[in-house]
Design a protein around this motif. Structure first.
Motif, PDB file in Angstrom:
ATOM      1  N   ASP A   8      -1.280  -7.119  13.643  1.00  0.00           N
ATOM      2  CA  ASP A   8      -0.572  -8.402  13.843  1.00  0.00           C
ATOM      3  C   ASP A   8      -0.994  -9.415  12.782  1.00  0.00           C
ATOM      4  OD1 ASP A   8       0.631  -7.289  16.019  1.00  0.00           O
ATOM      5  OD2 ASP A   8      -0.602  -8.321  17.520  1.00  0.00           O
ATOM      6  N   TYR A   9      -2.295  -9.466  12.532  1.00  0.00           N
ATOM      7  CA  TYR A   9      -2.826 -10.441  11.560  1.00  0.00           C
ATOM      8  C   TYR A   9      -2.194 -10.224  10.182  1.00  0.00           C
ATOM      9  CZ  TYR A   9      -6.298 -12.807   8.630  1.00  0.00           C
ATOM     10  OH  TYR A   9      -6.918 -13.617   7.701  1.00  0.00           O
ATOM     11  N   TRP A  10      -2.153  -8.963   9.711  1.00  0.00           N
ATOM     12  CA  TRP A  10      -1.669  -8.681   8.350  1.00  0.00           C
ATOM     13  C   TRP A  10      -0.147  -8.678   8.255  1.00  0.00           C
ATOM     14  CZ3 TRP A  10      -4.778  -9.293   4.386  1.00  0.00           C
ATOM     15  CH2 TRP A  10      -6.156  -9.181   4.586  1.00  0.00           C
ATOM     16  N   ASN A  11       0.524  -8.704   9.407  1.00  0.00           N
ATOM     17  CA  ASN A  11       1.990  -8.857   9.377  1.00  0.00           C
ATOM     18  C   ASN A  11       2.408 -10.303   9.615  1.00  0.00           C
ATOM     19  OD1 ASN A  11       3.623  -6.259   9.030  1.00  0.00           O
ATOM     20  ND2 ASN A  11       1.921  -5.641  10.332  1.00  0.00           N
ATOM     21  N   GLY A  12       1.450 -11.159   9.938  1.00  0.00           N
ATOM     22  CA  GLY A  12       1.761 -12.569  10.203  1.00  0.00           C
ATOM     23  C   GLY A  12       1.452 -13.430   8.992  1.00  0.00           C
ATOM     24  N   ALA A  13       0.887 -14.607   9.275  1.00  0.00           N
ATOM     25  CA  ALA A  13       0.659 -15.587   8.208  1.00  0.00           C
ATOM     26  C   ALA A  13      -0.232 -15.022   7.097  1.00  0.00           C
ATOM     27  CB  ALA A  13       0.021 -16.838   8.808  1.00  0.00           C
ATOM     28  N   ALA A  14      -1.223 -14.195   7.449  1.00  0.00           N
ATOM     29  CA  ALA A  14      -2.133 -13.671   6.409  1.00  0.00           C
ATOM     30  C   ALA A  14      -1.367 -12.818   5.407  1.00  0.00           C
ATOM     31  CB  ALA A  14      -3.254 -12.864   7.055  1.00  0.00           C
ATOM     32  N   ILE A  70       0.020   7.560  -3.097  1.00  0.00           N
ATOM     33  CA  ILE A  70       0.780   6.878  -2.050  1.00  0.00           C
ATOM     34  C   ILE A  70      -0.110   5.757  -1.511  1.00  0.00           C
ATOM     35  CG2 ILE A  70       0.087   8.602  -0.295  1.00  0.00           C
ATOM     36  CD1 ILE A  70       2.840   7.869   1.059  1.00  0.00           C
ATOM     37  N   GLY A  71       0.461   4.575  -1.412  1.00  0.00           N
ATOM     38  CA  GLY A  71      -0.254   3.452  -0.816  1.00  0.00           C
ATOM     39  C   GLY A  71       0.159   3.318   0.639  1.00  0.00           C
ATOM     40  N   VAL A  72      -0.825   3.232   1.525  1.00  0.00           N
ATOM     41  CA  VAL A  72      -0.541   3.100   2.960  1.00  0.00           C
ATOM     42  C   VAL A  72      -1.141   1.786   3.442  1.00  0.00           C
ATOM     43  CG1 VAL A  72      -0.920   4.113   5.254  1.00  0.00           C
ATOM     44  CG2 VAL A  72      -0.532   5.599   3.274  1.00  0.00           C
ATOM     45  N   ASP A  73      -0.339   1.014   4.126  1.00  0.00           N
ATOM     46  CA  ASP A  73      -0.822  -0.292   4.589  1.00  0.00           C
ATOM     47  C   ASP A  73      -0.042  -0.689   5.838  1.00  0.00           C
ATOM     48  OD1 ASP A  73      -2.420  -2.790   2.951  1.00  0.00           O
ATOM     49  OD2 ASP A  73      -1.187  -3.368   4.665  1.00  0.00           O
ATOM     50  N   VAL A  74      -0.718  -1.392   6.740  1.00  0.00           N
ATOM     51  CA  VAL A  74      -0.063  -1.834   7.981  1.00  0.00           C
ATOM     52  C   VAL A  74       0.882  -3.018   7.762  1.00  0.00           C
ATOM     53  CG1 VAL A  74      -1.876  -1.042   9.548  1.00  0.00           C
ATOM     54  CG2 VAL A  74      -2.034  -3.332   8.544  1.00  0.00           C
ATOM     55  N   SER A  75       0.779  -3.664   6.608  1.00  0.00           N
ATOM     56  CA  SER A  75       1.505  -4.927   6.407  1.00  0.00           C
ATOM     57  C   SER A  75       2.882  -4.700   5.771  1.00  0.00           C
ATOM     58  CB  SER A  75       0.670  -5.852   5.510  1.00  0.00           C
ATOM     59  OG  SER A  75       1.406  -6.990   5.172  1.00  0.00           O
ATOM     60  N   SER A  76       3.942  -4.938   6.529  1.00  0.00           N
ATOM     61  CA  SER A  76       5.297  -4.764   5.977  1.00  0.00           C
ATOM     62  C   SER A  76       5.566  -5.698   4.794  1.00  0.00           C
ATOM     63  CB  SER A  76       6.355  -5.007   7.059  1.00  0.00           C
ATOM     64  OG  SER A  76       6.254  -4.018   8.024  1.00  0.00           O
ATOM     65  N   PRO A  77       5.204  -7.011   4.880  1.00  0.00           N
ATOM     66  CA  PRO A  77       5.510  -7.859   3.719  1.00  0.00           C
ATOM     67  C   PRO A  77       4.795  -7.415   2.454  1.00  0.00           C
ATOM     68  CG  PRO A  77       4.329  -9.116   5.434  1.00  0.00           C
ATOM     69  CD  PRO A  77       4.684  -7.780   6.020  1.00  0.00           C
ATOM     70  N   LEU A  78       3.565  -6.908   2.585  1.00  0.00           N
ATOM     71  CA  LEU A  78       2.851  -6.463   1.384  1.00  0.00           C
ATOM     72  C   LEU A  78       3.421  -5.148   0.851  1.00  0.00           C
ATOM     73  CD1 LEU A  78      -0.721  -7.655   2.344  1.00  0.00           C
ATOM     74  CD2 LEU A  78       0.500  -8.240   0.251  1.00  0.00           C
ATOM     75  N   ILE A  79       3.804  -4.249   1.745  1.00  0.00           N
ATOM     76  CA  ILE A  79       4.414  -2.991   1.270  1.00  0.00           C
ATOM     77  C   ILE A  79       5.770  -3.281   0.615  1.00  0.00           C
ATOM     78  CG2 ILE A  79       5.518  -0.842   2.108  1.00  0.00           C
ATOM     79  CD1 ILE A  79       2.539  -0.495   1.826  1.00  0.00           C
ATOM     80  N   ASP A  80       6.524  -4.231   1.139  1.00  0.00           N
ATOM     81  CA  ASP A  80       7.794  -4.601   0.484  1.00  0.00           C
ATOM     82  C   ASP A  80       7.536  -5.034  -0.954  1.00  0.00           C
ATOM     83  OD1 ASP A  80       9.222  -4.069   2.727  1.00  0.00           O
ATOM     84  OD2 ASP A  80       9.445  -6.165   3.363  1.00  0.00           O
ATOM     85  N   SER A  91       7.444   2.961 -11.733  1.00  0.00           N
ATOM     86  CA  SER A  91       6.248   3.739 -11.355  1.00  0.00           C
ATOM     87  C   SER A  91       6.616   4.853 -10.372  1.00  0.00           C
ATOM     88  CB  SER A  91       5.241   2.803 -10.676  1.00  0.00           C
ATOM     89  OG  SER A  91       4.182   3.546 -10.121  1.00  0.00           O
ATOM     90  N   ASN A  92       5.858   5.969 -10.430  1.00  0.00           N
ATOM     91  CA  ASN A  92       6.077   7.032  -9.441  1.00  0.00           C
ATOM     92  C   ASN A  92       5.243   6.818  -8.172  1.00  0.00           C
ATOM     93  OD1 ASN A  92       3.532   7.687 -10.288  1.00  0.00           O
ATOM     94  ND2 ASN A  92       3.902   9.885 -10.443  1.00  0.00           N
ATOM     95  N   ALA A  93       4.525   5.702  -8.093  1.00  0.00           N
ATOM     96  CA  ALA A  93       3.762   5.401  -6.870  1.00  0.00           C
ATOM     97  C   ALA A  93       4.724   5.195  -5.708  1.00  0.00           C
ATOM     98  CB  ALA A  93       2.926   4.142  -7.078  1.00  0.00           C
ATOM     99  N   THR A  94       4.331   5.714  -4.532  1.00  0.00           N
ATOM    100  CA  THR A  94       5.138   5.488  -3.338  1.00  0.00           C
ATOM    101  C   THR A  94       4.300   4.720  -2.319  1.00  0.00           C
ATOM    102  OG1 THR A  94       4.493   7.625  -2.435  1.00  0.00           O
ATOM    103  CG2 THR A  94       6.568   7.533  -3.655  1.00  0.00           C
ATOM    104  N   PHE A  95       5.006   4.122  -1.363  1.00  0.00           N
ATOM    105  CA  PHE A  95       4.324   3.243  -0.410  1.00  0.00           C
ATOM    106  C   PHE A  95       4.868   3.479   0.981  1.00  0.00           C
ATOM    107  CE2 PHE A  95       3.916   1.221  -4.536  1.00  0.00           C
ATOM    108  CZ  PHE A  95       2.573   0.929  -4.557  1.00  0.00           C
ATOM    109  N   GLN A  96       3.992   3.367   1.959  1.00  0.00           N
ATOM    110  CA  GLN A  96       4.404   3.577   3.345  1.00  0.00           C
ATOM    111  C   GLN A  96       3.710   2.563   4.245  1.00  0.00           C
ATOM    112  OE1 GLN A  96       4.472   7.742   4.250  1.00  0.00           O
ATOM    113  NE2 GLN A  96       4.513   7.358   6.432  1.00  0.00           N
ATOM    114  N   VAL A  97       4.497   1.988   5.172  1.00  0.00           N
ATOM    115  CA  VAL A  97       3.882   1.139   6.195  1.00  0.00           C
ATOM    116  C   VAL A  97       3.241   2.063   7.223  1.00  0.00           C
ATOM    117  CG1 VAL A  97       4.284  -0.548   8.025  1.00  0.00           C
ATOM    118  CG2 VAL A  97       5.594  -0.687   5.897  1.00  0.00           C
TER     119      VAL A  97
END
Ligand SMILES: C[S@@+](CC[C@H](N)C(=O)[O-])C[C@H]1O[C@@H](n2cnc3c(N)ncnc32)[C@H](O)[C@@H]1O
Length: 275
Positions: A8-14, A70-80, A91-97
């Protein structure tokens, strides 16, 4: 264990603040991307996870080296943002929430890396056990994590400058609870890695100064309000942001050089282990 509070924290204001400050943060944290890459030595074709990749700066650097990250992160705004950056640079890097502690790679990995993305698990032993299970035998782990707050002037100085305005001094987080400085103790880090089945865990101290974002005291103070433990205290205590900003700007003026740039001490562990 449940990582909901951090998700919640990493998908909110942070998360929004990290998106807003992404370019400045990447410049400030670039030395640690290089330190992790020096330790990890990603090779062409290697399969790599960047744990808690945020806006993907480290993931994109790994892809430049010819690896398949592949980058994996809980934060949708950062993965976007990470995906937009990858598309913009081809880049051939891929990302997943996703929650890295519960994420299973489609194929076993050669390397797991992270720049400050591994300190937020509610149950670190469970998380690192799960991540080890996704590795090839002999797979490598290399990450950067902060040493204790008191050794990190970049985070401590704004907190001290604002102390008189805080309604209460921020309570130290309960031992073992997730947060940016939760891997400060070397013995704790070694214990977590050993109990989760990683071998040959070793830590190297990185000490130096890092340059705060901002071309002048106002911009640097604005950054310090957004990022780091002080930003949590401001939100939790509903403080007057402009009063805190003035106090920080005054301290930044004292700490900055004649060009208005502020370089403050940072203390980090560069951690390595084998699956
Ligand atoms: C301090 S930021 C570092 C971001 C990025 N590695 C960098 O260096 O710019 C921590 C990151 O960890 C992510 N994170 C926290 N808990 C996580 C979890 N359980 N799984 C994956 N990512 C997580 C956050 O969303 C955030 O992007």
């Amino acid at each position: 264990m449940d990582n909901t509070a951090q998700i919640d924290y990493w998908n909110g204001a942070a998360g929004q603040k990290w998106v807003k400050e992404a370019d400045g943060l990447d410049a400030m944290l670039l030395p640690f991307a290089h330190a992790v890459l020096d330790a990890a030595q990603p090779g062409p074709g290697e399969r790599v996870i960047d744990i808690g990749c945020g806006a993907g700066a480290l993931t994109l650097l790994v892809a430049e080296n010819g690896a398949e990250p592949i980058g994996v992160d809980v934060s949708s705004p950062l993965i976007d943002l990470a995906r937009r950056r990858a598309a913009a640079t081809g880049s051939n890097a891929t990302f997943q929430v996703g929650d890295a502690s519960a994420w299973t790679p489609p194929e076993k990995l050669d390397l797991a890396i992270s720049r400050f993305g591994v300190m937020f698990f509610a149950d670190p032993v469970q998380a690192f056990s799960g991540m080890r299970a996704g590795m090839k035998p002999g797979g490598r782990l290399a990450f950067a994590c902060w040493r204790p707050l008191l050794e990190n002037e970049w985070a401590l100085a704004p907190m001290v400058a604002a102390m008189a305005l805080l309604k209460a001094p921020p309570a130290p987080p309960p031992p073992g609870s997730p947060g940016p400085f939760s891997f400060g103790d070397a013995d704790h880090v070694k214990r977590v890695l050993t109990e989760s089945g990683w071998s040959n865990a070793r830590l190297a101290a990185w000490d130096g100064k890092i340059e705060m974002p901002g071309l002048n005291e106002d911009e640097t103070a604005e950054f310090m309000l957004d990022i780091g433990p002080l930003s949590r205290a401001i939100a939790e205590q509903e403080l007057d942001r402009s009063a805190v900003k003035s106090a920080i700007a005054k301290r930044v003026r004292e700490l900055s050089d004649e060009k208005g740039r502020t370089r403050l001490k940072a203390a980090v562990w560069i951690v390595e282990a084998s699956a």
